[in-house]
Motif scaffolding. Structure first.
Motif, PDB file in Angstrom:
ATOM      1  N   GLY A 247      11.507  21.699  12.739  1.00  0.00           N
ATOM      2  CA  GLY A 247      10.380  20.644  12.491  1.00  0.00           C
ATOM      3  C   GLY A 247       9.908  20.734  11.208  1.00  0.00           C
ATOM      4  O   GLY A 247      10.146  21.708  10.268  1.00  0.00           O
ATOM      5  N   THR A 248       8.915  19.607  10.674  1.00  0.00           N
ATOM      6  CA  THR A 248       8.260  19.705   9.421  1.00  0.00           C
ATOM      7  C   THR A 248       6.802  19.628   9.533  1.00  0.00           C
ATOM      8  O   THR A 248       6.363  18.691  10.489  1.00  0.00           O
ATOM      9  N   ASN A 249       6.066  20.121   8.781  1.00  0.00           N
ATOM     10  CA  ASN A 249       4.490  20.040   8.445  1.00  0.00           C
ATOM     11  C   ASN A 249       4.220  19.515   7.172  1.00  0.00           C
ATOM     12  O   ASN A 249       4.186  20.641   6.374  1.00  0.00           O
ATOM     13  N   ARG A 250       4.166  18.410   6.902  1.00  0.00           N
ATOM     14  CA  ARG A 250       3.769  17.762   5.406  1.00  0.00           C
ATOM     15  C   ARG A 250       2.689  16.824   5.531  1.00  0.00           C
ATOM     16  O   ARG A 250       2.873  15.613   6.196  1.00  0.00           O
ATOM     17  N   LEU A 251       1.605  17.126   4.778  1.00  0.00           N
ATOM     18  CA  LEU A 251       0.497  16.012   4.729  1.00  0.00           C
ATOM     19  C   LEU A 251       0.586  15.763   3.241  1.00  0.00           C
ATOM     20  O   LEU A 251       0.386  16.634   2.550  1.00  0.00           O
ATOM     21  N   GLU A 252       0.559  14.351   3.233  1.00  0.00           N
ATOM     22  CA  GLU A 252       0.522  13.754   1.760  1.00  0.00           C
ATOM     23  C   GLU A 252      -0.739  12.672   1.742  1.00  0.00           C
ATOM     24  O   GLU A 252      -0.720  11.983   2.619  1.00  0.00           O
ATOM     25  N   ILE A 253      -1.678  12.705   0.799  1.00  0.00           N
ATOM     26  CA  ILE A 253      -3.004  11.964   0.522  1.00  0.00           C
ATOM     27  C   ILE A 253      -2.803  11.621  -0.794  1.00  0.00           C
ATOM     28  O   ILE A 253      -3.078  12.381  -1.833  1.00  0.00           O
ATOM     29  N   THR A 254      -2.894  10.245  -0.942  1.00  0.00           N
ATOM     30  CA  THR A 254      -2.760   9.756  -2.083  1.00  0.00           C
ATOM     31  C   THR A 254      -4.008   8.878  -2.573  1.00  0.00           C
ATOM     32  O   THR A 254      -4.430   8.105  -1.800  1.00  0.00           O
ATOM     33  N   GLY A 255      -4.821   9.219  -3.671  1.00  0.00           N
ATOM     34  CA  GLY A 255      -5.787   8.428  -4.086  1.00  0.00           C
ATOM     35  C   GLY A 255      -5.690   7.819  -5.570  1.00  0.00           C
ATOM     36  O   GLY A 255      -4.611   8.099  -6.118  1.00  0.00           O
ATOM     37  N   THR A 256      -6.655   7.053  -5.980  1.00  0.00           N
ATOM     38  CA  THR A 256      -6.620   6.587  -7.099  1.00  0.00           C
ATOM     39  C   THR A 256      -6.727   7.504  -8.345  1.00  0.00           C
ATOM     40  O   THR A 256      -6.284   7.090  -9.277  1.00  0.00           O
ATOM     41  N   LYS A 257      -7.278   8.689  -8.031  1.00  0.00           N
ATOM     42  CA  LYS A 257      -7.469   9.670  -9.019  1.00  0.00           C
ATOM     43  C   LYS A 257      -6.808  10.937  -8.989  1.00  0.00           C
ATOM     44  O   LYS A 257      -6.977  11.798  -9.798  1.00  0.00           O
ATOM     45  N   GLY A 258      -6.099  10.812  -7.955  1.00  0.00           N
ATOM     46  CA  GLY A 258      -5.091  11.969  -7.712  1.00  0.00           C
ATOM     47  C   GLY A 258      -4.206  12.209  -6.377  1.00  0.00           C
ATOM     48  O   GLY A 258      -4.377  11.003  -5.675  1.00  0.00           O
ATOM     49  N   LYS A 259      -3.578  13.360  -6.014  1.00  0.00           N
ATOM     50  CA  LYS A 259      -2.909  13.498  -4.873  1.00  0.00           C
ATOM     51  C   LYS A 259      -2.859  14.620  -4.363  1.00  0.00           C
ATOM     52  O   LYS A 259      -2.901  15.669  -4.952  1.00  0.00           O
ATOM     53  N   LEU A 262      -0.031  19.054   1.294  1.00  0.00           N
ATOM     54  CA  LEU A 262      -0.285  20.536   2.172  1.00  0.00           C
ATOM     55  C   LEU A 262       1.072  20.660   2.662  1.00  0.00           C
ATOM     56  O   LEU A 262       1.520  19.875   3.538  1.00  0.00           O
ATOM     57  N   GLU A 263       1.627  21.468   2.445  1.00  0.00           N
ATOM     58  CA  GLU A 263       3.218  21.940   3.029  1.00  0.00           C
ATOM     59  C   GLU A 263       3.511  23.477   2.604  1.00  0.00           C
ATOM     60  O   GLU A 263       3.070  24.041   1.496  1.00  0.00           O
TER      61      GLU A 263
END
Length: 392
Positions: A247-259, A262-263
């Protein structure tokens, strides 16, 4: 910590996770806790517990336990439906309560737990142990501080909750609507649903596809995809399964000032010199400089951290890492996904408890417990212990 001060703790439900908590407390690994009572309905398990903990009183029923155990606090590690009524009765007995996740199967029951806790004045915690992972707590700090700007998109692929068929066959309550009240979203992914809302906040609507018995011989979902929308127009996708290997565990959070990503035991933070929305509308040749920082995961024992924090909250008034009332948000996301899948529509949060519970009752009425299940397989092993903390 002053070793003269400790909380006398009892555990109701000494199966897989309950036995792990018992061993940790009894061994002295949890500062401020002493194991003073155990309760389990299985005669075979009680016999084994007597050999492991000869000086600890062991009870066969929760009535005997709650009436006679000389304790200050209780850890509830029973099947999910029992968490709310046992918690409420424990509060009425003047006990502090730490419940395993999920706190309950439907939202109204958890609200009653919180009301009982408030009325009693006792400490109410929930075992969201992954909140103590440094990467998730740092991600929360970054988002809440505004360093990421306004959130635009969140994607979490959390498909490494792999389970073999023998896992589901290990207890007749497992993977049934009458026993667990749901599948991967109710049993494995509550940690991730909790972290998702803990870090990014609650969405305003949910649309979900939950596939029943997609990879296993069970009556609940083992594969789910959630699409959520936030008040500011941001979107989120949450994908989970017990059938993907590996499986995979990848959390991606994108904002206007950054990104944030977590993986693989790392938190990577891209920080922009200029807000992306402003940069998008800039006609000049100015470049948007990007700074990248990486935070490494650290070895940690999430269960121990929550247990120690619970003890300190009782003894010294420390703030809980995972308050019991917080459990309503995770469960609301889970229930909203089920309601969306059952009715084939977008569900606005908050939704009708009455509608959800009515449909759940229909599921329970048709539920079939597995008569061939072997009840005594629920013993921690290396693979299962490893999944209790963050499995990258």
């Amino acid at each position: 910590m002053n070793n003269d001060k400790f909380v006398k703790v009892g555990i109701i439900g000494v199966g897989t996770i309950g036995s792990a908590h018992a061993a940790s407390i009894y061994s002295g690994a949890i500062d401020g806790m002493r194991l003073c009572a155990l309760c389990d309905t299985s005669a075979d398990r009680r016999k084994a517990l007597c050999e492991l903990y000869p000086d600890v009183p062991i009870y066969a029923t929760d009535d005997e336990f709650l009436d006679n155990a000389e304790i200050d606090a209780v850890i509830i590690a029973t099947p999910h439906y029992d968490h709310p009524p046992l918690s409420i009765r424990s509060f009425e007995k003047g006990l502090h309560v730490l419940t395993e996740k999920p706190a309950g199967v439907y939202c109204s029951a958890v609200r009653k737990m919180s009301e009982a806790a408030k009325k009693s004045g006792k400490v109410f915690g929930v075992m969201f142990n992954q909140r103590t992972n440094k990467l998730f707590s740092e991600a929360k700090r970054i988002v809440k501080s505004g360093e990421l700007g306004e959130l635009k998109r969140t994607v979490w692929i959390i498909t490494n909750w792999y389970r073999k068929q023998c896992y589901y066959d290990s207890g007749n309550w497992r993977a049934t609507w009458s026993g667990e009240g749901g599948g991967v979203l109710m049993n494995q992914a509550p940690h991730n649903l909790d972290l998702w809302q803990w870090i990014c906040g609650m969405p305003i609507s949910v649309r979900a596809e939950c596939k029943t018995a997609h990879f296993h011989n069970i009556e609940v979902e083992d594969d789910a995809t959630i699409f959520a929308e936030y008040e500011n127009g941001a979107t989120a996708t949450f994908i989970t399964s017990t059938g993907d290997f590996p499986g995979t565990n990848r959390l991606e959070i994108t904002g206007t000032k950054g990104k944030l990503v977590l993986e693989n035991k790392k938190l990577t933070h891209w920080s922009f010199a200029m807000d992306e929305r402003e940069y998008c509308l800039t006609d000049s040749d100015v470049k948007n400089e990007v700074t990248v920082s990486v935070t490494e995961d650290e070895e940690y024992n999430g269960h121990h951290n929550i247990l120690k924090n619970f003890a300190r909250a009782i003894l010294y008034g420390d703030e809980l890492v995972a308050k019991g009332e917080d459990a309503i948000n995770e469960l609301m996301l889970c229930n909203a996904a089920y309601l969306s899948a059952w009715t084939d529509r977008k569900v606005t949060l908050p939704f009708s408890d009455t509608e959800y519970e009515s449909l759940l009752k229909e599921k329970i009425a048709s539920s079939q417990k597995k008569s061939h299940a072997t009840q005594n397989k629920e013993t921690p092993d290396g693979d299962y212990l490893g999944r209790w903390n963050t499995n990258w």
